[in-house]
Design a protein around this motif. Structure first.
Motif, PDB file in Angstrom:
ATOM      1  N   ILE A   3       0.836  -0.914   0.165  1.00 52.52           N
ATOM      2  CA  ILE A   3      -0.010  -0.130  -0.078  1.00 52.52           C
ATOM      3  C   ILE A   3       0.749   1.137   0.065  1.00 52.52           C
ATOM      4  CG2 ILE A   3      -0.342   0.039   2.436  1.00 52.52           C
ATOM      5  CD1 ILE A   3      -3.322   0.838   1.804  1.00 52.52           C
ATOM      6  N   SER A   7       0.277   4.051  -2.784  1.00 53.55           N
ATOM      7  CA  SER A   7       0.174   5.204  -2.314  1.00 53.55           C
ATOM      8  C   SER A   7       0.999   6.485  -3.367  1.00 53.55           C
ATOM      9  CB  SER A   7       0.183   5.525  -0.685  1.00 53.55           C
ATOM     10  OG  SER A   7       0.116   6.745  -0.272  1.00 53.55           O
ATOM     11  N   GLN A  14      -2.485   6.356   1.997  1.00 49.85           N
ATOM     12  CA  GLN A  14      -2.855   5.109   2.255  1.00 49.85           C
ATOM     13  C   GLN A  14      -4.314   5.237   2.684  1.00 49.85           C
ATOM     14  OE1 GLN A  14       0.157   3.011   4.412  1.00 49.85           O
ATOM     15  NE2 GLN A  14       1.507   4.267   3.412  1.00 49.85           N
ATOM     16  N   ASP A  15      -4.926   6.018   3.448  1.00 48.15           N
ATOM     17  CA  ASP A  15      -6.131   6.159   3.886  1.00 48.15           C
ATOM     18  C   ASP A  15      -6.891   6.142   2.874  1.00 48.15           C
ATOM     19  OD1 ASP A  15      -5.232   5.954   6.743  1.00 48.15           O
ATOM     20  OD2 ASP A  15      -5.497   7.946   6.973  1.00 48.15           O
ATOM     21  N   ARG A  18      -7.445   2.870   1.333  1.00 52.29           N
ATOM     22  CA  ARG A  18      -8.417   1.964   2.026  1.00 52.29           C
ATOM     23  C   ARG A  18      -9.559   2.213   1.900  1.00 52.29           C
ATOM     24  NH1 ARG A  18      -4.296   3.505   5.791  1.00 52.29           N
ATOM     25  NH2 ARG A  18      -2.542   1.983   6.150  1.00 52.29           N
ATOM     26  N   TYR A  19     -10.066   3.694   1.940  1.00 52.02           N
ATOM     27  CA  TYR A  19     -11.466   4.198   1.866  1.00 52.02           C
ATOM     28  C   TYR A  19     -12.085   3.445   0.487  1.00 52.02           C
ATOM     29  CZ  TYR A  19     -15.080   7.356   1.062  1.00 52.02           C
ATOM     30  OH  TYR A  19     -16.279   7.941   0.843  1.00 52.02           O
ATOM     31  N   GLU A  21     -11.289   1.168  -1.350  1.00 49.84           N
ATOM     32  CA  GLU A  21     -11.592  -0.539  -1.088  1.00 49.84           C
ATOM     33  C   GLU A  21     -12.851  -0.564  -0.127  1.00 49.84           C
ATOM     34  OE1 GLU A  21      -9.230  -4.445   0.327  1.00 49.84           O
ATOM     35  OE2 GLU A  21      -8.261  -2.682   0.122  1.00 49.84           O
ATOM     36  N   ARG A  22     -12.814  -0.055   1.052  1.00 53.97           N
ATOM     37  CA  ARG A  22     -13.902  -0.279   1.894  1.00 53.97           C
ATOM     38  C   ARG A  22     -15.175  -0.068   1.193  1.00 53.97           C
ATOM     39  NH1 ARG A  22     -12.138   2.732   5.716  1.00 53.97           N
ATOM     40  NH2 ARG A  22     -13.280   4.376   5.390  1.00 53.97           N
ATOM     41  N   ARG A  28     -11.756  -5.675  -3.809  1.00 54.25           N
ATOM     42  CA  ARG A  28     -10.832  -6.157  -2.606  1.00 54.25           C
ATOM     43  C   ARG A  28      -9.437  -6.397  -3.134  1.00 54.25           C
ATOM     44  NH1 ARG A  28     -12.647  -4.310   1.703  1.00 54.25           N
ATOM     45  NH2 ARG A  28     -15.115  -4.702   2.082  1.00 54.25           N
ATOM     46  N   ARG A  31      -4.324  -9.790   0.128  1.00 55.01           N
ATOM     47  CA  ARG A  31      -3.362  -9.479   1.190  1.00 55.01           C
ATOM     48  C   ARG A  31      -2.468 -10.556   1.404  1.00 55.01           C
ATOM     49  NH1 ARG A  31      -5.883  -5.811   5.360  1.00 55.01           N
ATOM     50  NH2 ARG A  31      -7.860  -5.133   4.433  1.00 55.01           N
ATOM     51  N   ARG A  37      -1.792  -5.190   2.449  1.00 56.63           N
ATOM     52  CA  ARG A  37      -2.451  -5.250   1.199  1.00 56.63           C
ATOM     53  C   ARG A  37      -1.320  -5.402   0.213  1.00 56.63           C
ATOM     54  NH1 ARG A  37      -5.723  -2.220   4.234  1.00 56.63           N
ATOM     55  NH2 ARG A  37      -8.050  -2.175   3.775  1.00 56.63           N
TER      56      ARG A  37
END
Length: 125
Positions: A3, A7, A14-15, A18-19, A21-22, A28, A31, A37
């Motif tokens: 990640i 990034s 990175q946030d 992640r967001y 993906e979430r 997805r 991992r 990730r």
């Protein structure tokens, strides 16, 4: 690619990755055994696509719908195409609106420049 590398490569935090993906903006990401990730080339293409589309203002909800349709398989190709055609239409409309606003700004700036130049001429006489 982990990640941190993704990034840096895409200039996204990175946030943010992640967001994305979430909320389903990107599928997805696999991992490692330790839970880190591990972005594949396919994952990177998704990130690049989403960044590009968000960069011109396509709504998150539309992109989530697109990703969801993609994940459903080939039978959704028509729906995906229709969704993209509609977004292209809306983007063209926004571009025309922006062009009109740009012309208006250019005109207003030109008038200010003329007024300022006029005043400077008067002051230097």
């Amino acid at each position: 690619m982990f990640i941190a590398e993704a990034s840096e490569k895409f200039d996204l935090s990175q946030d943010t990755l992640r967001y994305y993906e979430r909320i389903g903006l990107i599928p997805r990401v696999n991992r490692t055994k330790s839970g880190i990730r591990d972005y594949t080339e396919e994952d990177c293409r998704w990130v690049e696509f989403i960044k590009c589309m968000r960069g011109v203002g396509l709504p998150v909800e539309v992109l989530i719908e697109y990703v969801g349709l993609f994940q459903q398989g080939d039978e959704t190709k028509g729906a995906r195409k229709d969704l993209l055609v509609e977004q292209r239409k809306e983007l063209r409309s926004r571009m025309e609106d922006m062009k009109n606003v740009l012309e208006r700004l250019d005109d207003k700036i030109t008038r200010y420049e003329m007024t300022i130049a006029e005043r400077e001429k008067t002051l230097h006489r």
